[in-house]
Design a protein around this motif. Sequence first.
Motif, PDB file in Angstrom:
ATOM      1  N   UNK A  17       0.835  -1.200   0.000  1.00  0.00           N
ATOM      2  CA  UNK A  17       0.000   0.000   0.000  1.00  0.00           C
ATOM      3  C   UNK A  17       0.877   1.260   0.000  1.00  0.00           C
ATOM      4  N   UNK A  18       1.948   1.214   0.779  1.00  0.00           N
ATOM      5  CA  UNK A  18       2.864   2.365   0.843  1.00  0.00           C
ATOM      6  C   UNK A  18       3.527   2.617  -0.508  1.00  0.00           C
ATOM      7  N   UNK A  19       3.936   1.539  -1.157  1.00  0.00           N
ATOM      8  CA  UNK A  19       4.630   1.660  -2.438  1.00  0.00           C
ATOM      9  C   UNK A  19       3.700   2.182  -3.525  1.00  0.00           C
ATOM     10  N   UNK A  20       2.438   1.747  -3.507  1.00  0.00           N
ATOM     11  CA  UNK A  20       1.498   2.130  -4.564  1.00  0.00           C
ATOM     12  C   UNK A  20       1.314   3.644  -4.663  1.00  0.00           C
ATOM     13  N   UNK A  21       1.291   4.345  -3.526  1.00  0.00           N
ATOM     14  CA  UNK A  21       1.041   5.784  -3.573  1.00  0.00           C
ATOM     15  C   UNK A  21       2.273   6.646  -3.430  1.00  0.00           C
ATOM     16  N   UNK A  22       3.428   6.013  -3.240  1.00  0.00           N
ATOM     17  CA  UNK A  22       4.649   6.756  -2.902  1.00  0.00           C
ATOM     18  C   UNK A  22       5.104   7.709  -4.000  1.00  0.00           C
ATOM     19  N   UNK A  23       5.191   7.228  -5.235  1.00  0.00           N
ATOM     20  CA  UNK A  23       5.731   8.061  -6.313  1.00  0.00           C
ATOM     21  C   UNK A  23       4.840   9.260  -6.603  1.00  0.00           C
ATOM     22  N   UNK A  24       3.537   9.018  -6.695  1.00  0.00           N
ATOM     23  CA  UNK A  24       2.635  10.125  -7.000  1.00  0.00           C
ATOM     24  C   UNK A  24       2.633  11.159  -5.876  1.00  0.00           C
ATOM     25  N   UNK A  25       2.738  10.689  -4.630  1.00  0.00           N
ATOM     26  CA  UNK A  25       2.779  11.606  -3.493  1.00  0.00           C
ATOM     27  C   UNK A  25       4.026  12.483  -3.541  1.00  0.00           C
ATOM     28  N   UNK A  26       5.137  11.888  -3.932  1.00  0.00           N
ATOM     29  CA  UNK A  26       6.399  12.636  -4.024  1.00  0.00           C
ATOM     30  C   UNK A  26       6.357  13.681  -5.126  1.00  0.00           C
ATOM     31  N   UNK A  27       5.634  13.386  -6.211  1.00  0.00           N
ATOM     32  CA  UNK A  27       5.569  14.307  -7.349  1.00  0.00           C
ATOM     33  C   UNK A  27       4.480  15.363  -7.210  1.00  0.00           C
TER      34      UNK A  27
END
Length: 209
Positions: free
Chosen positions: A157-167
């Motif tokens: 779950x953490x990995x799924x939203x990580x990139x978009x959250x960072x961008x």
Amino acid sequence: MKKALLILFFTGHLLLIFFQSIWTTIDGFWSFHYNKRPYIPVFNLLKQNQYTDPYYFLTGTDTGYGFYGIHASTEKYVRATYLDSLDRVIKTDRYFNLSSTNGISRLEGYASFLVNYVAETKKIIEADTSSIVDNSPDVLNLRTDYKFRKDYVVKTLKWLGKKEASDLSGCTSYKVELLTIVPVDIWERKERKTKPKIYVVQEGTFPVQ
């Protein structure tokens, strides 16, 4: 003789299918409405358990919902909610910027896998009869496996939203939910406008790093 054995086997198998279907329906109804499972010793020996699992898996008997499928979930999906420093919602995303039919289909399939994985993990842990003070190597290995299974879902779950959250500009944290939609029981539905129920199977809120 061979024909008689085949008839006996298929008759027994069909009876087992009928039993499994009826028992699954009763078990699901009872546990949902009364928050406990019916216990009948003779029937419990035949229902799906660690001894009957191989047969149920090989024959596909374990794939049915029962005759009526009361409260059987019909759709599973993952939803991400991106938040600012005041916990205000910046954006909600169910498809993680995927646009192709193939990509969305694969994501939905993975969500279904995760829901089943969580349910299976819970079932395995509940079936464990080892003592809490038992620290034998086999038991310690089992506990390590349980921890891995739980951590796997959280990290996914953490990995799924990580990139978009960072961008995403202004995003300081994000929440990812594993959800399942359960249709309303037709026997309880009073209005046609009643919406299906959405249940959170698992969720996690993570800071942007």
